[in-house]
Enzyme design. Structure first.
Site, PDB file in Angstrom:
ATOM      1  N   ARG A   1       2.872 -14.347  -0.130  1.00 49.23           N
ATOM      2  CA  ARG A   1       1.816 -15.145   0.517  1.00 49.23           C
ATOM      3  C   ARG A   1       0.764 -15.590  -0.496  1.00 49.23           C
ATOM      4  O   ARG A   1       0.149 -16.638  -0.338  1.00 49.23           O
ATOM      5  CB  ARG A   1       1.199 -14.353   1.671  1.00 49.23           C
ATOM      6  CG  ARG A   1       0.444 -13.107   1.280  1.00 49.23           C
ATOM      7  CD  ARG A   1       0.369 -12.094   2.408  1.00 49.23           C
ATOM      8  NE  ARG A   1       1.677 -11.520   2.712  1.00 49.23           N
ATOM      9  CZ  ARG A   1       1.901 -10.592   3.647  1.00 49.23           C
ATOM     10  NH1 ARG A   1       0.898 -10.138   4.362  1.00 49.23           N
ATOM     11  NH2 ARG A   1       3.108 -10.132   3.858  1.00 49.23           N
TER      12      ARG A   1
ATOM     13  N   LYS B   1       8.096  -0.897  -5.563  1.00 54.72           N
ATOM     14  CA  LYS B   1       9.161  -0.631  -4.612  1.00 54.72           C
ATOM     15  C   LYS B   1       9.934   0.615  -5.062  1.00 54.72           C
ATOM     16  O   LYS B   1      10.337   0.715  -6.213  1.00 54.72           O
ATOM     17  CB  LYS B   1      10.134  -1.820  -4.537  1.00 54.72           C
ATOM     18  CG  LYS B   1       9.546  -3.065  -3.904  1.00 54.72           C
ATOM     19  CD  LYS B   1      10.588  -4.164  -3.830  1.00 54.72           C
ATOM     20  CE  LYS B   1      10.010  -5.455  -3.286  1.00 54.72           C
ATOM     21  NZ  LYS B   1       9.674  -5.365  -1.863  1.00 54.72           N
TER      22      LYS B   1
END
Length: 518
Positions: free
Chosen positions: A352, A277
């Site tokens: 996920r 990020k």
């Protein structure tokens, strides 16, 4: 974990100074009058004659005849427009408690009036109380470092329950769960790295009646949860950051009529991994454990409510998505617990992966369970926050849609001020995750941020269903299993301020109202 103790009364005389232990009256209403008490109404009439702000903003009024000498008038604003809802009362109450605290009150009495007769507003007093508690909460670290009685000075909240709306025991259980959820979500990544998060949960559920266990053996985690272990790979070398899998189970009295199987995403810090990020987007990523925190909070509420005929199995996947020589990378192919071969598309789509193996284990349990409903709860995609703002999004598979799982949760949340929006799983979602070669069975994600991808918050549900083997349990299968994916990226934190905003515990209220409320 102290929070304002709820004290119910039905006696309007408790508003008066000589008949009350309270030190302020908080009146939440869309009007500038008071039907419950002529004395309060007289105070408002006098103020209205000299101050046009009454009804336009929150006001502190000197009222010697009332408890504490304080009347705080909290205007809800209009409540008759198509888009108004019960949160108008909650928002006004939150402003009122802040003014009460600033004025020095510690034991205010709450009175909610002017509630419309239709069903959408029938929980107004309860919503007002819960909004007050949300406003008053201060982070765990602040309470540990500072004088808790000074930063959270409100000791009790009196509720004047004229309409006999309030179930005090239920509200106490909901707020206790939300407080645990806020504490777990809103604490810094070193204070609640996976082992410390697990330890805090074990302590929080001591003597709760829940079965609690923690998997801390790293080799066992690799064997049973290979996708989760991949996310945690770079953190394994740091003992205080090592992964944990927390199991919480409640079995109600009597014949079991429904089984909830809940999976919570607990990424205690998300660097993005190898897909790092950048641009300041790493700040606030200690709150990426909000799904696990909400599930833990819900289990606290379940333990306090002790519902009969309900079984709840919760699994929290706790990892730190670290970057380093050992971190997993895009293009890796990892065989999931279900046997599905997963090609990694982007390491910043780690949530996920954390949940998929847990969901696969949940699928196995669901096959022999009574009336099972599977759910994943996660701060999963920025796309969800963009698409729905501060609302929780729920995406169902076919069996869940057949059973109206999300619609029932949406109705419960709407009545209690915990908003839910229902989405759909479409064929395009399954096209996005399709394998491009014979080397793998599914692609975990695209290689761009979810906010820039069409159906960015919908297609992860397709991945989770396929990677967990639930695609074999659709509506037309021999054994349909209801599965709902819940994305709280927009609802889990106030005002989408991931670094500084208060955690909300969503969708705890909606779930409690749906499954635990009378």
């Amino acid at each position: 974990m102290a929070y304002p103790r709820l004290i119910l009364t039905k006696d309007p005389q408790s508003l008066l100074a000589e008949n009350s232990n309270n030190d302020a009256v908080i009146l939440v209403t869309p009007t500038t009058t008071c039907e419950t008490s002529p004395i309060v109404n007289g105070v408002l009439e006098a103020v209205a004659g000299v101050d046009k702000r009454l009804g336009a903003e929150v006001m502190l009024i000197h009222a010697p005849s009332l408890c504490g000498g304080r009347l705080i008038h909290c205007a809800t604003g209009p409540i008759d427009r198509d888009y108004d809802d019960v949160r108008n009362f909650g928002d006004a109450a939150a402003k009122g408690i802040e003014l009460a605290k600033e004025s020095g009150a510690k034991n205010p009495l709450l009175l909610v009036e002017g509630v419309p007769g239709h069903e959408a507003f029938q929980r107004a007093t309860s919503v007002a109380y819960l909004s007050i508690c949300q406003k008053l909460w201060q982070p765990l670290e602040a309470r540990e470092a500072l004088n808790e009685s000074e930063i959270e000075p409100i000791e009790t909240i009196g509720l004047l329950d004229i309409r006999s709306e309030v179930n005090a025991e239920f509200l106490d259980a909901v707020e206790s769960g939300r407080r645990l959820a806020r504490d777990l979500c809103g604490t810094n990544p070193e204070r609640f790295a996976p082992p410390a998060f697990a330890d805090y949960c074990v302590e929080a559920f001591e003597d709760s009646g829940l079965e609690v266990s923690v998997i801390d053996d790293q080799d066992e985690i690799v064997d049973k949860f290979p996708l989760l272990a991949a996310v945690a790979r770079s953190s394994r070398q740091v003992p205080r950051h090592q992964a944990r899998v927390i199991n919480l189970e409640y079995t109600g009295e009597g014949p079991i009529e429904k089984t909830l199987i809940l999976i919570g995403k607990g990424v205690t810090f998300d660097t993005g991994g190898a897909d790092l990020k950048v641009g300041g987007h790493m700040a606030g990523m200690s709150r990426d454990k909000g799904g696990a925190a909400a599930v833990a909070g819900f289990m606290k509420t379940v333990a306090m409510c002790q519902p009969k005929g309900l079984k709840v199995i919760a699994t929290l996947g706790m990892v730190r998505n670290s970057i380093g020589a050992e971190c997993f990378v895009a293009d890796e192919i990892i065989q999931a617990h279900s046997g599905v071969r997963v090609r990694i598309g982007n390491t910043d789509a780690e949530g996920r992966l954390v949940m998929a193996d847990l969901l696969s284990h949940g699928r196995e349990k669901a096959k022999s369970a009574v009336a099972p409903e599977l759910m994943t709860v996660a701060t999963l995609t920025g796309h969800a926050a963009l698409a729905a703002g501060p609302y929780t999004i729920m995406i169902e598979n076919g069996p869940a849609r057949d059973q109206q799982v999300a619609n029932k949760l949406e109705a419960a949340g709407e009545a209690w001020g915990d908003g839910v929006e229902v989405g759909r799983s479409r064929r395009e979602d399954w096209h996005i995750i399709r394998p491009r070669t014979k080397a793998d069975d599914v692609l975990s994600s695209n290689n761009g941020p979810s906010v820039s991808v069409a159906r960015g918050h919908q297609f992860p549900m397709a991945f989770l269903a396929l990677a967990a083997g639930l695609d074999k349990h659709g509506s037309q299968s021999e054994q349909p299993l209801a599965y709902t994916h819940i994305d709280i990226a927009g609802s889990g934190i106030e005002n989408s301020d991931w670094q500084h905003g208060k955690p909300t515990g969503s969708p705890l209220i909606a779930m409690a109202a749906r499954y635990l409320s009378e």
